[in-house]
Design a protein around this motif. Structure first.
Motif, PDB file in Angstrom:
ATOM      1  N   THR A 230     -13.206   9.002  12.515  1.00  0.00           N
ATOM      2  CA  THR A 230     -14.369   8.375  11.889  1.00  0.00           C
ATOM      3  C   THR A 230     -14.023   8.077  10.446  1.00  0.00           C
ATOM      4  OG1 THR A 230     -15.855   9.605  13.346  1.00  0.00           O
ATOM      5  CG2 THR A 230     -16.824   8.633  11.365  1.00  0.00           C
ATOM      6  N   ILE A 231     -14.225   6.812  10.055  1.00  0.00           N
ATOM      7  CA  ILE A 231     -13.843   6.346   8.728  1.00  0.00           C
ATOM      8  C   ILE A 231     -15.086   5.826   8.010  1.00  0.00           C
ATOM      9  CG2 ILE A 231     -12.351   4.786   7.425  1.00  0.00           C
ATOM     10  CD1 ILE A 231     -10.810   4.468  10.204  1.00  0.00           C
ATOM     11  N   GLU A 232     -15.311   6.297   6.805  1.00  0.00           N
ATOM     12  CA  GLU A 232     -16.395   5.784   5.964  1.00  0.00           C
ATOM     13  C   GLU A 232     -15.798   4.791   4.964  1.00  0.00           C
ATOM     14  OE1 GLU A 232     -19.310   9.684   5.796  1.00  0.00           O
ATOM     15  OE2 GLU A 232     -17.988   9.266   4.101  1.00  0.00           O
ATOM     16  N   PHE A 233     -16.275   3.556   5.005  1.00  0.00           N
ATOM     17  CA  PHE A 233     -15.908   2.539   4.022  1.00  0.00           C
ATOM     18  C   PHE A 233     -17.091   2.434   3.064  1.00  0.00           C
ATOM     19  CE2 PHE A 233     -13.437   1.549   7.763  1.00  0.00           C
ATOM     20  CZ  PHE A 233     -12.198   1.165   7.262  1.00  0.00           C
ATOM     21  N   CYS A 234     -16.879   2.785   1.791  1.00  0.00           N
ATOM     22  CA  CYS A 234     -18.014   2.929   0.879  1.00  0.00           C
ATOM     23  C   CYS A 234     -17.941   2.074  -0.383  1.00  0.00           C
ATOM     24  CB  CYS A 234     -18.166   4.392   0.472  1.00  0.00           C
ATOM     25  SG  CYS A 234     -18.420   5.505   1.871  1.00  0.00           S
ATOM     26  N   LYS A 235     -16.882   1.334  -0.610  1.00  0.00           N
ATOM     27  CA  LYS A 235     -16.761   0.548  -1.835  1.00  0.00           C
ATOM     28  C   LYS A 235     -17.375  -0.833  -1.631  1.00  0.00           C
ATOM     29  CE  LYS A 235     -12.730   2.983  -3.491  1.00  0.00           C
ATOM     30  NZ  LYS A 235     -11.357   2.920  -3.936  1.00  0.00           N
TER      31      LYS A 235
ATOM     32  N   THR B 215     -11.448   9.420   0.143  1.00  0.00           N
ATOM     33  CA  THR B 215     -10.214   8.672   0.378  1.00  0.00           C
ATOM     34  C   THR B 215     -10.289   7.315  -0.330  1.00  0.00           C
ATOM     35  OG1 THR B 215     -10.967   7.517   2.371  1.00  0.00           O
ATOM     36  CG2 THR B 215     -10.046   9.756   2.662  1.00  0.00           C
ATOM     37  N   LEU B 216      -9.244   6.530  -0.201  1.00  0.00           N
ATOM     38  CA  LEU B 216      -9.195   5.213  -0.847  1.00  0.00           C
ATOM     39  C   LEU B 216     -10.163   4.207  -0.235  1.00  0.00           C
ATOM     40  CD1 LEU B 216      -5.366   5.002  -1.465  1.00  0.00           C
ATOM     41  CD2 LEU B 216      -7.173   5.390  -3.140  1.00  0.00           C
TER      42      LEU B 216
ATOM     43  N   HIS C  41      -9.375 -15.833   7.415  1.00  0.00           N
ATOM     44  CA  HIS C  41     -10.628 -15.354   7.999  1.00  0.00           C
ATOM     45  C   HIS C  41     -11.788 -16.181   7.488  1.00  0.00           C
ATOM     46  CE1 HIS C  41     -11.156 -13.333   4.136  1.00  0.00           C
ATOM     47  NE2 HIS C  41     -10.038 -12.678   4.335  1.00  0.00           N
ATOM     48  N   ALA C  42     -12.915 -16.101   8.205  1.00  0.00           N
ATOM     49  CA  ALA C  42     -14.103 -16.867   7.850  1.00  0.00           C
ATOM     50  C   ALA C  42     -15.108 -16.043   7.051  1.00  0.00           C
ATOM     51  CB  ALA C  42     -14.777 -17.394   9.126  1.00  0.00           C
ATOM     52  N   PHE C  43     -14.866 -14.764   6.847  1.00  0.00           N
ATOM     53  CA  PHE C  43     -15.792 -13.923   6.096  1.00  0.00           C
ATOM     54  C   PHE C  43     -15.367 -13.860   4.633  1.00  0.00           C
ATOM     55  CE2 PHE C  43     -12.627 -11.199   8.111  1.00  0.00           C
ATOM     56  CZ  PHE C  43     -12.158 -10.434   7.062  1.00  0.00           C
ATOM     57  N   VAL C  44     -16.302 -13.430   3.793  1.00  0.00           N
ATOM     58  CA  VAL C  44     -16.016 -13.234   2.368  1.00  0.00           C
ATOM     59  C   VAL C  44     -15.552 -11.788   2.216  1.00  0.00           C
ATOM     60  CG1 VAL C  44     -16.981 -13.230   0.052  1.00  0.00           C
ATOM     61  CG2 VAL C  44     -17.764 -14.923   1.724  1.00  0.00           C
ATOM     62  N   ALA C  45     -14.266 -11.606   1.945  1.00  0.00           N
ATOM     63  CA  ALA C  45     -13.678 -10.268   1.907  1.00  0.00           C
ATOM     64  C   ALA C  45     -14.077  -9.521   0.639  1.00  0.00           C
ATOM     65  CB  ALA C  45     -12.165 -10.358   1.989  1.00  0.00           C
ATOM     66  N   THR C  46     -14.334  -8.217   0.803  1.00  0.00           N
ATOM     67  CA  THR C  46     -14.630  -7.346  -0.330  1.00  0.00           C
ATOM     68  C   THR C  46     -13.592  -6.241  -0.487  1.00  0.00           C
ATOM     69  OG1 THR C  46     -16.112  -6.006   1.038  1.00  0.00           O
ATOM     70  CG2 THR C  46     -17.113  -7.806  -0.235  1.00  0.00           C
ATOM     71  N   GLY C  47     -12.630  -6.157   0.437  1.00  0.00           N
ATOM     72  CA  GLY C  47     -11.568  -5.168   0.329  1.00  0.00           C
ATOM     73  C   GLY C  47     -10.685  -5.148   1.562  1.00  0.00           C
ATOM     74  N   TYR C  48      -9.446  -4.686   1.382  1.00  0.00           N
ATOM     75  CA  TYR C  48      -8.481  -4.559   2.474  1.00  0.00           C
ATOM     76  C   TYR C  48      -7.908  -3.145   2.431  1.00  0.00           C
ATOM     77  CZ  TYR C  48      -8.697  -9.657   2.426  1.00  0.00           C
ATOM     78  OH  TYR C  48      -9.132 -10.954   2.454  1.00  0.00           O
ATOM     79  N   TYR C  49      -7.846  -2.487   3.594  1.00  0.00           N
ATOM     80  CA  TYR C  49      -7.483  -1.081   3.669  1.00  0.00           C
ATOM     81  C   TYR C  49      -6.531  -0.817   4.831  1.00  0.00           C
ATOM     82  CZ  TYR C  49     -11.776  -0.994   0.953  1.00  0.00           C
ATOM     83  OH  TYR C  49     -12.729  -1.237   0.009  1.00  0.00           O
ATOM     84  N   ASP C  50      -5.912   0.351   4.798  1.00  0.00           N
ATOM     85  CA  ASP C  50      -5.131   0.834   5.929  1.00  0.00           C
ATOM     86  C   ASP C  50      -5.416   2.310   6.087  1.00  0.00           C
ATOM     87  OD1 ASP C  50      -3.288   1.201   7.967  1.00  0.00           O
ATOM     88  OD2 ASP C  50      -1.691   0.133   6.950  1.00  0.00           O
ATOM     89  N   ILE C  51      -5.620   2.729   7.317  1.00  0.00           N
ATOM     90  CA  ILE C  51      -5.758   4.136   7.658  1.00  0.00           C
ATOM     91  C   ILE C  51      -4.702   4.383   8.713  1.00  0.00           C
ATOM     92  CG2 ILE C  51      -7.207   5.952   8.624  1.00  0.00           C
ATOM     93  CD1 ILE C  51      -8.662   2.908   6.907  1.00  0.00           C
ATOM     94  N   HIS C  52      -3.675   5.134   8.365  1.00  0.00           N
ATOM     95  CA  HIS C  52      -2.533   5.332   9.252  1.00  0.00           C
ATOM     96  C   HIS C  52      -2.487   6.785   9.712  1.00  0.00           C
ATOM     97  CE1 HIS C  52       1.685   6.067  10.334  1.00  0.00           C
ATOM     98  NE2 HIS C  52       1.662   4.815  10.728  1.00  0.00           N
ATOM     99  N   LEU C  53      -2.351   6.948  11.025  1.00  0.00           N
ATOM    100  CA  LEU C  53      -2.238   8.271  11.634  1.00  0.00           C
ATOM    101  C   LEU C  53      -0.828   8.377  12.204  1.00  0.00           C
ATOM    102  CD1 LEU C  53      -3.947  10.778  12.353  1.00  0.00           C
ATOM    103  CD2 LEU C  53      -4.629   9.600  14.441  1.00  0.00           C
TER     104      LEU C  53
END
Length: 177
Positions: free
Chosen positions: A89-94, A36-37, A67-79
């Protein structure tokens, strides 16, 4: 701008980020959607052979607040609905590593997902969402996720060696001037 929203649409608030890419797939029963994306798989565990539409998307920038974190990506998982769903269960791999955390936007702040772990075998951060986690299954009806690294000692942890070199060169130049 644009057309008015009809009474058949739930919205609040509109997200401010553009969608870089999106994919939808209809599934029946317990199923894994691969590649997935998020860079990994999304697994829906159900109690029946109910059909669901799952949409994954990648935002081109921050769809929530500061936010206070250093972002590496923004996503949406819509059901499309949570009927008969036990968990997702979602795998974030990038661009993930053991220092990456997955956050969700609660409407006021980015909060770390409660059930997540880094899998060194796959290089993914795995998040499980159910009725007993934060966020819960209802969140999957329209809320973004972010991946990021928490700043360490007041300094942001570099996401790459190039960022580390850039920071060091800036410090050196400012010292020399």
């Amino acid at each position: 701008t644009g057309d008015a929203v009809s009474t058949n649409v739930d919205y609040d608030p509109w997200l401010g980020a553009g969608v870089e890419d999106a994919e939808s797939e209809s599934i029946t029963g317990t199923t894994t959607i691969t590649d997935t994306l998020t860079g990994g798989d999304v697994t829906i565990t159900t109690t029946n052979s109910t059909t669901h539409t799952v949409t994954t998307a990648k935002y081109d920038n921050n769809p929530g607040g500061d936010h206070a974190f250093v972002a590496t990506g923004y996503y949406d998982i819509h059901l499309d609905n949570t009927d008969d769903v036990d968990s997702v269960t979602i795998e974030f791999c990038k661009n993930m590593d053991a220092n990456t955390t997955i956050y969700y936007w609660d409407g006021d702040d980015w909060v770390a997902c409660s059930d997540q772990a880094f899998d060194p075998a796959t290089g993914c951060v795995v998040v499980t969402i159910s009725d007993t986690t934060n966020p819960d299954l209802d969140y999957l009806s329209g809320g973004p996720f972010a991946s990021g690294r928490t700043p360490v000692g007041g300094l942001s942890r570099p996401a790459s060696r190039l960022e580390l070199l850039e920071s060091w060169l800036r410090s050196l130049i400012s010292t020399l001037w």
